[in-house]
Motif scaffolding. Sequence first.
Motif, PDB file in Angstrom:
ATOM      1  N   TYR A 284       0.842  -1.185   0.000  1.00 32.61           N
ATOM      2  CA  TYR A 284       0.000   0.000   0.000  1.00 32.61           C
ATOM      3  C   TYR A 284       0.878   1.236   0.000  1.00 32.61           C
ATOM      4  N   TYR A 285       0.419   2.250  -0.695  1.00 29.44           N
ATOM      5  CA  TYR A 285       1.102   3.537  -0.548  1.00 29.44           C
ATOM      6  C   TYR A 285       0.473   4.226   0.641  1.00 29.44           C
ATOM      7  N   SER A 286       0.224   3.594   1.619  1.00 27.45           N
ATOM      8  CA  SER A 286      -0.265   4.156   2.852  1.00 27.45           C
ATOM      9  C   SER A 286      -0.243   3.059   3.860  1.00 27.45           C
ATOM     10  N   THR A 327      -7.618   9.062 -12.876  1.00 26.33           N
ATOM     11  CA  THR A 327      -6.848  10.181 -12.348  1.00 26.33           C
ATOM     12  C   THR A 327      -6.974  10.124 -10.829  1.00 26.33           C
ATOM     13  N   ILE A 328      -5.861   9.894 -10.159  1.00 25.04           N
ATOM     14  CA  ILE A 328      -5.881   9.668  -8.712  1.00 25.04           C
ATOM     15  C   ILE A 328      -5.070  10.763  -8.036  1.00 25.04           C
ATOM     16  N   VAL A 329      -5.709  11.480  -7.150  1.00 24.39           N
ATOM     17  CA  VAL A 329      -5.055  12.545  -6.398  1.00 24.39           C
ATOM     18  C   VAL A 329      -4.685  12.001  -5.027  1.00 24.39           C
ATOM     19  N   GLY A 330      -3.406  11.889  -4.758  1.00 21.93           N
ATOM     20  CA  GLY A 330      -2.959  11.376  -3.473  1.00 21.93           C
ATOM     21  C   GLY A 330      -3.350  12.300  -2.334  1.00 21.93           C
ATOM     22  N   TRP A 335      -1.767   7.057  -1.975  1.00 22.65           N
ATOM     23  CA  TRP A 335      -2.781   6.804  -3.004  1.00 22.65           C
ATOM     24  C   TRP A 335      -3.681   5.617  -2.679  1.00 22.65           C
ATOM     25  N   GLY A 336      -3.204   4.691  -1.855  1.00 16.99           N
ATOM     26  CA  GLY A 336      -4.073   3.628  -1.368  1.00 16.99           C
ATOM     27  C   GLY A 336      -4.232   2.425  -2.273  1.00 16.99           C
ATOM     28  N   VAL A 350      -6.547  -2.815  -3.012  1.00 12.92           N
ATOM     29  CA  VAL A 350      -6.959  -1.416  -2.994  1.00 12.92           C
ATOM     30  C   VAL A 350      -7.547  -1.106  -1.630  1.00 12.92           C
ATOM     31  N   ASP A 351      -7.059  -0.031  -1.031  1.00 18.31           N
ATOM     32  CA  ASP A 351      -7.610   0.420   0.247  1.00 18.31           C
ATOM     33  C   ASP A 351      -9.018   0.951   0.004  1.00 18.31           C
ATOM     34  N   PRO A 352     -10.050   0.346   0.616  1.00 17.65           N
ATOM     35  CA  PRO A 352     -11.432   0.767   0.351  1.00 17.65           C
ATOM     36  C   PRO A 352     -11.690   2.235   0.649  1.00 17.65           C
ATOM     37  N   GLY A 353     -10.928   2.811   1.566  1.00 18.76           N
ATOM     38  CA  GLY A 353     -11.159   4.203   1.913  1.00 18.76           C
ATOM     39  C   GLY A 353     -10.189   5.171   1.274  1.00 18.76           C
ATOM     40  N   GLY A 354      -9.373   4.700   0.330  1.00 15.66           N
ATOM     41  CA  GLY A 354      -8.341   5.536  -0.258  1.00 15.66           C
ATOM     42  C   GLY A 354      -8.741   6.204  -1.557  1.00 15.66           C
ATOM     43  N   PRO A 355      -7.888   7.094  -2.062  1.00 16.38           N
ATOM     44  CA  PRO A 355      -8.168   7.801  -3.317  1.00 16.38           C
ATOM     45  C   PRO A 355      -8.314   6.883  -4.517  1.00 16.38           C
TER      46      PRO A 355
END
Length: 402
Positions: A284-286, A327-330, A335-336, A350-355
């Motif tokens: 994850y990027y988070s 298009t994903i805005v971190g 980014w999730g 994919v993080d369900p709550g992420g961008p």
Amino acid sequence: MVLEGRDMDGIGNTMQKKAAELERLAEVLVTGEQLRLRLHEAKVIKDRRHHLRTYPNCFVAKELIDWLMEHKEATDRDMAIKIMQKLLDQCIIHHVCDEHREFRDLKLFYRFRKDDGTFPLDSEAKVFMRGQRIYEKLMSTENSLLQTREEDGGGFERTLVASEFIDWLLQEGEMATRQEAERLGRRLLEHGIMQHVTNKHHFVDGPLLYQFRMNFRRRRRLIELLHERGRSIPESHDSPFCLRKQNSDGGNTSFLSVSPTKEIKVVVGVRRSSMSSSCGSSGYYSSSPTLSSSPPVLFNPKSVLKRQVSPEELQTPGGPFLKKTFTIVGDAVGWGFVVRGSKPCHIQAVDPGGPAAAAGMKVCQFVVSVNGLSVLSHDYRTVSSLILTGPRTIVMEVMEEV
């Protein structure tokens, strides 16, 4: 003076308690700051008027509880109240007139202390906030400080040479002298923000290698504030400052499962020969910080793909694949999503709550391009690097089976 065994045990217990206190402090500070940034972005925090008076940068308790439930940060209103009460007890938020010491589900105005300059900056909080600022600065600037290097016969990813790190601190104006910079490095290490790669040395101005232990960008779930725990989940290699030691001999390792639908757990002493570097995970990027003394070596989770496809198969006219562009805005914590695999890479989770989830990204999609650059012939490491070193807003083309 000679310390007897029971005296040493007492010192050890004291150090463990101190480490646990620092861990809880770090989680509250980082979680509170992430929530503050999210609420600003969602316009939940804004200037409000009441009885002809303007209260800047505040939120309405009742509206915030609605927001927490809408974003699945709390299962019910009672849980949301407990979460916010935790932040109030830790002096992260307060009632705008300091008339209420309880967080109440009413149309009352509350504010983050960081938004009005009343946050109580004790020495411990200052270290974490300093560490977070340095972390973010290293993340957002192009530099050659973080590299794969060897020490004591082992290879370690994304390491800092102590002397080079001190040079950078001086160049960036973070510290005035090398002595002050070295003291800062020692404090970051003592607070679990950094560590020597083999945990053998304190921070010293010289050629020794160090890594960041805490991932300030991991998206914390607010419910974690209600769970007291002695040890945190080990840092995943989703962080650009990972704690993953290169394992060249293929021996016993540990791996961290990052399936978004399952509880994260560490499995120790497992050898998975099928998981080579060509199908690894960027994570994850988070993910979660660890303040323990000896983090395990992390290994790659099992692929979500039922079968691997080739770039040629994806590009075959009339094939069973549909191209999509996101298009994903971190946000403040990344980014999730998880990238994994090679030629082509795929979305592992994919993080369900992420961008990324908000943009429509799903698991098992194959990554075609990042910001206009084709990545069909690249592995996940290259794709991860493109994302992490690029702008906050990324444009990704993917293909999914129909």
